[in-house]
Design an enzyme around this catalytic site. Structure first.
Site, PDB file in Angstrom:
ATOM      1  N   TYR A 129       0.799  -1.218   0.000  1.00 41.14           N
ATOM      2  CA  TYR A 129       0.000   0.000   0.000  1.00 41.14           C
ATOM      3  C   TYR A 129       0.836   1.275   0.000  1.00 41.14           C
ATOM      4  CZ  TYR A 129      -4.525   2.165   0.204  1.00 41.14           C
ATOM      5  OH  TYR A 129      -5.648   2.870  -0.125  1.00 41.14           O
ATOM      6  N   TRP A 171       2.629   3.028   2.134  1.00 41.75           N
ATOM      7  CA  TRP A 171       2.800   3.946   3.258  1.00 41.75           C
ATOM      8  C   TRP A 171       3.829   3.442   4.272  1.00 41.75           C
ATOM      9  CZ3 TRP A 171       0.742   8.759   3.614  1.00 41.75           C
ATOM     10  CH2 TRP A 171      -0.351   9.067   2.798  1.00 41.75           C
TER      11      TRP A 171
END
Length: 741
Positions: free
Chosen positions: A106, A108
């Site tokens: 993802y 992050w």
């Protein structure tokens, strides 16, 4: 030792003693620093860290799949662990092909640009033949599908390169109409980091100027103090926009010259607006029972919007619901009817306050990038359809004009991210997660995803490795020093994937013969040359190491000239990259898809779950905003240790609370047919009656728990796509009930 480092939630000073992080302090140049780093020392050294390579016992002994989440783990030495994992990856790709591998990440995991988990896992998988990928994000997946049809440019490019900056808004905007608000809490974070948190400060400037700021949404707190609050039912924003448009049309407040020069399809949309095609004129009186906003309030706002320089903003949250395409498209139509698109401080903008980078204006200077290479596998899924992919391999689905089938995934490799935080209907995802033959995860902590893996490699945090911090949406450049040694036997993702690549005969392709420190210098040298070409001087790598950080002279403080300014002036000479060259109020392309849940122009489509369909069993509409105390689910392990911090807090209106005999501080059960979780009530009149708000981010509990203990709202949300066009996340389409525990 005290050093400055960067993160997705900003820069901060770090104190290290005896190879442990002991304290953090705000970065001196940040006017409104985030408090998120306060919990960092506890999180980095938390008992929930993964210590050694770990194998789920049932998988290791018999390749059994169904015990994920409830099994014990066996620790093995690194070399043996890498041998087993590499052999399994090789078996799957030879037996089933690379279309049987899903590369989950993802993005992050770290603000550092080399140790970027998404780049690392995708580069590795590309070197061994590729993987099934995913399109877009849970935050903007629906918008990324619809908005290129309207304006012709990728949605994120629209957000960052073609919208007015805060300086322009402060100078020119008279009325700021914020659908979904602009929340400084959310702007604490940004991809790659946001060093100066300025959103709240700009609203102080707006107030001093006398700008009228209207927060349209179910929570007063979705915008800073001093903004007007127009409380609106979740899921009804398109109806409100249509009612505003009806007033503009019927009171002759439409800029017909702009519509004629710069848009296409208003003649197809207008009969729908006036009710000529469906017998329902979209009047303020029609919208009032749908939205909860009085008809006269709508008329007054429409007239003001037409007679002042007005900027319409739309929060990313509006597209995280069933039919989320419609408010994003309709906001563009409403702005076009006002005729202010392309004027400084007017028109429409998306994502202000969603993350800290939106609203900042910089000269184009890209960041440091570690190449992922090319993916030989072309098959992908919309990111929010991961559960369907696992549940229904081979089944056909529609997406943005394409018809495809879900792949038959045999192996998942996840690095960076926690799908058991951000996906919907987590109980259903848990069942689907049992289907692949093998799941491998690189992870620092024993998250819900790590607990449901077969092989878990302990990964370093950003504070245990050296990196470069630089975001396209920030004007600071950081050397991120290694602050402490790796905790226990953790290794960085690059080391893990280099070890696997070597065993698979792809070491040279993955590493190109370089160690991590050598890559940092190679990537930085390329960045230095690119910056020089743009007229920006940056120090050499050794000087940056010594300085720790520098501020780059790239901020634009005056009005920025957006894509729409030259288009407005000369739509024929500077057309948009849409099929018509204009803003598409009616899209022949979308109309040709034949989707009844996303026709050729914006329409009101009521969600399947909202206050208009509430029942005695589920009478309350749940919204699940981003948390204020962390980024997504990061650092949750330590936050869960703070007395009184868990379960997560749910906000409820006084009348709804009184009916259930609930008071502030009470433990409550939040439930529907999909699941249940605990929460701690906070009674407040800052939320619309009939609506409750429970932030995301609490770690999902273990299997067999009837009530999720810490308050993850995604045990309650629906795992359905926004429409066949966007197939985005629909978390905000959720009804629940609450009872005191």
């Amino acid at each position: 030792m005290t050093k400055v480092t960067s993160s997705h939630w900003g820069a901060f000073e770090v104190d290290v003693r005896d190879e442990r992080i002991v304290a953090t302090r705000p970065f001196a140049e940040d006017p409104h620093p985030s408090a998120i780093p306060d919990i960092l020392p506890q999180a980095v050294h938390h008992r929930s860290r993964v210590s050694r390579p770990s194998f789920r016992r049932g998988w290791l002994e018999s390749r059994e799949r169904t015990g994920r989440g409830g099994d014990t783990f066996v620790e093995l030495p690194w070399d043996e662990a890498l041998d087993i994992a590499a052999a399994e990856i090789d078996r799957v790709r030879k037996a089933h092909g690379n279309e049987a591998i899903f590369g989950g990440s993802y993005g992050w995991g770290s603000a550092g640009r080399f140790h970027h988990a998404q780049s690392q896992v995708h580069r590795f998988l590309n070197t061994i033949g590729g993987y099934v990928s995913s399109f877009a994000s849970y935050s903007t997946g629906c918008a990324q599908a619809i908005m290129p049809h309207v304006f012709g440019v990728p949605f994120l490019q629209l957000n960052y390169e073609h919208q007015d900056g805060w300086h322009t808004i402060a100078e020119h905007t008279e009325t700021l109409v914020m659908f979904g608000g602009v929340n400084p809490k959310n702007s604490q974070v940004s991809m790659g980091g946001v060093t100066r948190h300025e959103t709240a400060g700009w609203f102080e400037t707006f107030a001093e100027k006398g700008m009228r700021c209207v927060n349209i949404g179910p929570q007063r707190t979705d915008a800073p103090d001093g903004c007007e609050w127009m409380a609106v039912r979740p899921g009804s924003d398109t109806a409100l926009m249509l009612a505003l448009a009806y007033v503009l049309e019927t009171e002759n407040l439409v800029d017909r010259d702009f519509l004629g020069r710069c848009t296409t399809g208003y003649d197809r949309f207008r009969p729908y607006l006036l009710g000529e095609t469906d017998g329902l004129p979209k009047t303020p009186d029609w919208a009032a029972p749908l939205t909860g906003v009085a008809a006269d309030t709508v008329r007054e706002l429409a007239r003001r919007m037409a007679t002042t320089r007005t900027l319409i903003t739309v929060a990313w949250s509006l597209q995280r619901g069933e039919h989320g395409e419609q408010p994003f498209w309709m906001s563009a139509v409403l702005a076009a009817m006002l005729g202010q698109i392309g004027l400084p401080g007017g028109g429409v903008g998306y994502g202000y306050g969603a993350i800290g980078g939106v609203g900042k204006s910089f000269k184009g200077l890209r960041g440091v990038t570690f190449s992922q290479g090319q993916n030989p596998v072309t098959k992908f899924i919309p990111v929010a359809r991961a559960g369907d992919m696992l549940r229904r391999p081979g089944e056909a689905y529609d997406f943005n004009g394409r018809r495809d089938t879900y792949p038959d995934i045999r192996l998942i490799y996840w690095a960076g991210g926690n799908p058991f935080h951000h996906h919907q209907d987590l109980n259903a995802l848990h069942e689907a997660w049992q289907k692949p033959e093998t799941i491998i995860v690189n992870e620092p902590w024993w998250t819900a995803t790590a607990k449901r893996a077969d092989i878990v490699f302990p990964a370093t945090t950003p504070y245990e490795r050296e990196d470069i911090g630089r975001s396209n949406f920030d004007d600071y450049l950081f050397h991120m020093p290694q602050l402490i040694p790796p905790v226990a036997e953790a290794r960085d993702d690059y080391q893990i994937f280099a070890g696997l690549a070597e065993r698979l005969g792809k070491a040279q392709e993955f590493t190109e013969g370089r160690r991590a420190g050598e890559w940092l210098r190679v990537l930085y040298h390329a960045y230095q040359g690119m910056a020089r070409d743009e007229g920006v001087e940056v120090p050499d790598y050794e000087a940056l190491q010594e300085k720790n950080w520098v501020r780059l002279p790239i901020q634009m403080e005056g009005p920025n000239r957006t894509l729409f300014a030259p288009f407005r002036e000369d739509p024929e000479g500077a057309p948009l990259p849409t099929p018509s060259g204009k803003i598409e109020i009616f899209s022949a392309t979308i109309d040709g898809f034949g989707y009844d849940d996303c026709p050729g122009h914006p329409v009101w489509l009521p969600p399947s779950e909202w206050l208009g369909t509430a029942t005695a069993a589920a009478p309350l509409h749940l919204v699940s905003p981003q948390p204020g105390d962390k980024l997504h689910s990061q650092l949750e392990s330590a936050l869960a240790d703070v007395e009184g911090a868990r379960p997560e807090t749910i906000v409820i209106h006084p009348k709804d609370a009184a009916r259930r005999e609930i008071t502030t501080g009470d433990l409550v059960r939040v439930f529907n047919a999909r699941g249940a979780c605990r929460a701690r009530a906070r009674v407040s009149d800052d939320i619309l009656q009939g609506v409750v708000a429970l932030p995301t981010g609490a770690w999902f509990g273990d299997p067999g728990t009837n009530v999720d203990p810490d308050g993850n709202p995604n045990v309650l949300t629906r795992d359905v796509g926004t429409s066949r066009l966007g197939q985005g996340c629909s978390a905000h389409t959720t009804l629940v009930e609450i009872a005191r525990l």
